[in-house]
Scaffold this motif. Structure first.
Motif, PDB file in Angstrom:
ATOM      1  N   CYS A 120      35.745  35.144  -3.978  1.00 51.39           N
ATOM      2  CA  CYS A 120      36.009  35.005  -5.417  1.00 51.39           C
ATOM      3  C   CYS A 120      35.064  35.921  -6.197  1.00 51.39           C
ATOM      4  CB  CYS A 120      35.793  33.548  -5.865  1.00 51.39           C
ATOM      5  SG  CYS A 120      37.183  32.506  -5.477  1.00 51.39           S
ATOM      6  N   ASP A 121      33.798  35.914  -5.781  1.00 45.45           N
ATOM      7  CA  ASP A 121      32.825  36.791  -6.458  1.00 45.45           C
ATOM      8  C   ASP A 121      33.238  38.254  -6.333  1.00 45.45           C
ATOM      9  OD1 ASP A 121      31.329  34.717  -7.252  1.00 45.45           O
ATOM     10  OD2 ASP A 121      29.800  34.891  -5.665  1.00 45.45           O
ATOM     11  N   ARG A 122      33.640  38.607  -5.117  1.00 50.49           N
ATOM     12  CA  ARG A 122      34.041  40.008  -4.865  1.00 50.49           C
ATOM     13  C   ARG A 122      35.242  40.378  -5.723  1.00 50.49           C
ATOM     14  NH1 ARG A 122      33.334  44.841  -3.548  1.00 50.49           N
ATOM     15  NH2 ARG A 122      34.988  45.934  -2.459  1.00 50.49           N
ATOM     16  N   MET A 123      36.201  39.459  -5.772  1.00 48.65           N
ATOM     17  CA  MET A 123      37.405  39.722  -6.550  1.00 48.65           C
ATOM     18  C   MET A 123      37.077  39.819  -8.035  1.00 48.65           C
ATOM     19  SD  MET A 123      40.992  38.211  -5.725  1.00 48.65           S
ATOM     20  CE  MET A 123      42.473  38.597  -6.586  1.00 48.65           C
ATOM     21  N   ASN A 124      36.161  38.965  -8.445  1.00 46.15           N
ATOM     22  CA  ASN A 124      35.735  38.987  -9.837  1.00 46.15           C
ATOM     23  C   ASN A 124      35.121  40.345 -10.190  1.00 46.15           C
ATOM     24  OD1 ASN A 124      35.625  37.686 -12.235  1.00 46.15           O
ATOM     25  ND2 ASN A 124      33.553  36.906 -11.925  1.00 46.15           N
ATOM     26  N   LEU A 125      34.328  40.865  -9.250  1.00 44.06           N
ATOM     27  CA  LEU A 125      33.692  42.161  -9.432  1.00 44.06           C
ATOM     28  C   LEU A 125      34.750  43.267  -9.542  1.00 44.06           C
ATOM     29  CD1 LEU A 125      30.624  42.830  -9.383  1.00 44.06           C
ATOM     30  CD2 LEU A 125      31.003  43.722  -7.072  1.00 44.06           C
ATOM     31  N   LEU A 126      35.711  43.207  -8.616  1.00 45.64           N
ATOM     32  CA  LEU A 126      36.781  44.219  -8.606  1.00 45.64           C
ATOM     33  C   LEU A 126      37.572  44.195  -9.913  1.00 45.64           C
ATOM     34  CD1 LEU A 126      38.235  43.924  -5.000  1.00 45.64           C
ATOM     35  CD2 LEU A 126      37.485  46.016  -6.087  1.00 45.64           C
ATOM     36  N   ILE A 127      37.921  42.981 -10.330  1.00 41.43           N
ATOM     37  CA  ILE A 127      38.702  42.847 -11.573  1.00 41.43           C
ATOM     38  C   ILE A 127      37.881  43.354 -12.759  1.00 41.43           C
ATOM     39  CG2 ILE A 127      39.702  41.176 -13.174  1.00 41.43           C
ATOM     40  CD1 ILE A 127      40.548  39.529 -10.727  1.00 41.43           C
ATOM     41  N   GLY A 128      36.586  43.025 -12.734  1.00 39.93           N
ATOM     42  CA  GLY A 128      35.718  43.469 -13.835  1.00 39.93           C
ATOM     43  C   GLY A 128      35.679  44.984 -13.917  1.00 39.93           C
ATOM     44  N   ASP A 129      35.519  45.651 -12.754  1.00 37.92           N
ATOM     45  CA  ASP A 129      35.456  47.115 -12.742  1.00 37.92           C
ATOM     46  C   ASP A 129      36.791  47.734 -13.142  1.00 37.92           C
ATOM     47  OD1 ASP A 129      32.871  47.148 -12.151  1.00 37.92           O
ATOM     48  OD2 ASP A 129      33.040  47.998 -10.128  1.00 37.92           O
ATOM     49  N   LEU A 130      37.859  47.117 -12.622  1.00 33.58           N
ATOM     50  CA  LEU A 130      39.194  47.632 -12.950  1.00 33.58           C
ATOM     51  C   LEU A 130      39.443  47.515 -14.454  1.00 33.58           C
ATOM     52  CD1 LEU A 130      41.546  48.785 -11.353  1.00 33.58           C
ATOM     53  CD2 LEU A 130      42.584  46.532 -11.344  1.00 33.58           C
ATOM     54  N   LEU A 131      38.988  46.399 -15.002  1.00 34.89           N
ATOM     55  CA  LEU A 131      39.153  46.165 -16.441  1.00 34.89           C
ATOM     56  C   LEU A 131      38.362  47.216 -17.238  1.00 34.89           C
ATOM     57  CD1 LEU A 131      40.666  44.045 -18.067  1.00 34.89           C
ATOM     58  CD2 LEU A 131      38.536  42.783 -18.308  1.00 34.89           C
ATOM     59  N   SER A 132      37.118  47.488 -16.806  1.00 28.87           N
ATOM     60  CA  SER A 132      36.361  48.490 -17.584  1.00 28.87           C
ATOM     61  C   SER A 132      36.990  49.865 -17.427  1.00 28.87           C
ATOM     62  CB  SER A 132      34.871  48.536 -17.228  1.00 28.87           C
ATOM     63  OG  SER A 132      34.629  48.031 -15.979  1.00 28.87           O
ATOM     64  N   TYR A 133      37.553  50.166 -16.239  1.00 23.58           N
ATOM     65  CA  TYR A 133      38.223  51.459 -16.047  1.00 23.58           C
ATOM     66  C   TYR A 133      39.440  51.560 -16.974  1.00 23.58           C
ATOM     67  CZ  TYR A 133      40.761  55.249 -13.750  1.00 23.58           C
ATOM     68  OH  TYR A 133      41.436  56.419 -13.496  1.00 23.58           O
ATOM     69  N   ALA A 134      40.242  50.480 -16.983  1.00 21.54           N
ATOM     70  CA  ALA A 134      41.475  50.502 -17.774  1.00 21.54           C
ATOM     71  C   ALA A 134      41.196  50.533 -19.270  1.00 21.54           C
ATOM     72  CB  ALA A 134      42.325  49.288 -17.426  1.00 21.54           C
ATOM     73  N   GLN A 135      40.060  49.948 -19.659  1.00 23.62           N
ATOM     74  CA  GLN A 135      39.785  49.857 -21.101  1.00 23.62           C
ATOM     75  C   GLN A 135      39.023  51.051 -21.657  1.00 23.62           C
ATOM     76  OE1 GLN A 135      37.899  46.041 -21.246  1.00 23.62           O
ATOM     77  NE2 GLN A 135      39.780  45.016 -21.937  1.00 23.62           N
ATOM     78  N   LEU A 136      38.665  52.004 -20.772  1.00 25.04           N
ATOM     79  CA  LEU A 136      37.856  53.140 -21.238  1.00 25.04           C
ATOM     80  C   LEU A 136      38.491  53.881 -22.412  1.00 25.04           C
ATOM     81  CD1 LEU A 136      36.454  54.853 -18.039  1.00 25.04           C
ATOM     82  CD2 LEU A 136      35.168  53.879 -19.919  1.00 25.04           C
ATOM     83  N   ASN A 137      39.793  54.074 -22.336  1.00 23.99           N
ATOM     84  CA  ASN A 137      40.474  54.841 -23.389  1.00 23.99           C
ATOM     85  C   ASN A 137      40.815  53.990 -24.600  1.00 23.99           C
ATOM     86  OD1 ASN A 137      40.402  57.344 -22.285  1.00 23.99           O
ATOM     87  ND2 ASN A 137      42.357  57.130 -21.198  1.00 23.99           N
TER      88      ASN A 137
END
Ligand code: ADP
Length: 415
Positions: A241-258
């Motif tokens: 769960c922690d790992r997935m949370n990390l992945l989702i967090g990074d994916l979210l920051s990548y997607a929100q950059l623009n």
């Protein structure tokens, strides 16, 4: 005397007269004056002589037995090789009718006998000059015609090339329009994808938080009842769960950059690097890493993104270290209209074939077991740099450290 030493005659004159005395007299006079002369005692002989070697001028008697002067002149005019030779009539006939007829058949002058020698010379000279001028003009005309033909040819080639060029321009314009359309479509798709990723990762987070919470609750409530194997399973669920949370967090920051509203401001990069180091204080001290940087320029950008850029690069340089403690050099130099930054480490390095791939989302060269991470850090770096109008690449050798290069526009007027 050798003919090679003879002076060049003024002109070649053909004298036609059935009276040998007249012929002799005129020949002598003209020879003395410097002309070359040929004589013909009849019209027929004159025509043959003129045809085989056209003279520069013909002095022609009118009254001759057989073919008279008018007929000779008429025949000369009809022959293309003799038609332009000036013919001067010399005759004892002095009636206006005879003179008119002489001009009508193509004579250029009419001299009445007895004649004044000086006058004959003057007229001969005058007609020779005219004749030569005429020849020159004809020659120039031919040259001009050739030149015109060449120019027409060149013009034709140019028109053809122009046409080709036009077609090429049209073709390119068409491709450009298509490219623009494709680009616009791509931008739209990208935006949609980003929105999708942002929404998806955001929505994934809440069930994940619930799963993690229930797993913790289960563990807490049944700690004494559960066998060690079940507790191990629960621990694994929580870790994942922690790992997935990390992945989702990074994916979210990548997607929100623009999608960030953060304005672009002039920022001194030295402060940015200092902030990144502060954020990495634990990693730096645990690894006894040394971050070396001098004066760095100010650039215009989104502050939090620039901090993230340096943090990701420095963090990786520490994470993918070798035995020796990490040493990271950060520099920047002005190159025309941009700054070229370098972040150089003494870490593991990467192979040539992986140079492009490491900037892709989720691409990892080093396994999860030994190195934590999601494989999104460098993709985020690339996106941040592209948003700021630059580009990023790496030069590295396996086992010998890496240097990350990136450019950022230098825009002092905007500072
Ligand atoms: P991660 O979360 O795995 O660090 P990154 O996108 O930051 O993801 O990096 C992608 C991969 O590139 C890493 O997994 C690592 O294999 C490699 N990499 C990145 N930086 C370095 C470096 N400084 N030295 C060696 N390898 C690196």
């Amino acid at each position: 005397m050798n003919s090679a030493h003879l002076p060049t005659p003024l002109a070649d004159v053909l004298i036609v007269d059935d009276e040998p005395n007249n012929l002799r007299l005129l020949s002598t006079l003209l020879n003395n004056q410097g002309y070359k002369t040929r004589s013909a005692l009849s019209g027929e002989v004159a025509l043959k002589a003129a045809h085989s070697t056209p003279p520069d001028l013909i002095l022609l008697d009118i009254a001759m037995p057989g073919m008279d002067g008018y007929q000779v002149c008429d025949r000369l005019r009809k022959d293309s090789s003799t038609c332009n030779i000036p013919v001067m009539f010399i005759s004892a006939k002095d009636r206006a009718f005879d003179k008119v007829k002489a001009f009508a058949v193509g004579g250029v002058d009419y001299i009445s006998k007895p004649f004044q020698v000086e006058e004959v010379f003057a007229r001969i000279e005058y007609h020779l000059k005219l004749y030569r001028l005429q020849l020159k003009i004809e020659e120039q005309n031919i040259q001009l015609q050739t030149e015109i033909c060449q120019r027409i040819e060149i013009e034709k080639i140019m028109v053809d090339q122009n046409l080709q060029l036009q077609q090429e321009i049209e073709h390119r314009s068409k491709i450009e329009v298509e490219l623009q359309q494709a680009n616009a479509q791509l931008a739209l798709t990208n935006k949609e994808l980003e929105q999708f990723a942002a929404v998806a990762s955001h929505d994934l987070r809440s069930p994940l938080t619930s799963i993690s919470a229930y797993a913790q609750l289960l563990e807490f409530r049944n700690l004494k009842r559960l066998d060690p194997e079940s507790i191990d399973y629960l621990e694994k669920i929580l870790k994942l769960c922690d790992r997935m949370n990390l992945l989702i967090g990074d994916l979210l920051s990548y997607a929100q950059l623009n999608q960030t509203q953060e304005p672009f401001n002039p920022i001194p990069c030295k402060a940015i690097v200092a902030q990144a180091c502060e954020n990495l204080a634990t990693e730096i001290s645990q690894n006894q890493a040394e971050i070396i940087y001098g004066d760095l320029p100010a650039i215009k950008g989104a502050e939090s993104q620039l901090v993230q850029l340096f943090q990701n690069l420095i963090g990786n340089a520490i994470k993918y270290r070798r035995e020796e403690s990490p040493k990271i050099h950060i520099n920047a130099q002005l190159k025309e209209d941009c700054y070229l930054f370098t972040v150089k480490d003494n870490g593991l390095g990467i192979a040539d074939k992986d140079r492009e791939e490491i900037f892709q989302v989720f691409k990892r060269l080093h396994g999860q077991g030994k190195y934590s991470g999601t494989g999104i850090g460098l993709a985020i770096c690339r996106k941040i740099i592209e948003r700021h109008g630059g580009s990023i690449w790496i030069e590295s050798q396996l086992g010998e450290g890496s240097t990350f290069y990136f450019t950022l526009p230098a825009n002092p007027s905007a500072m």
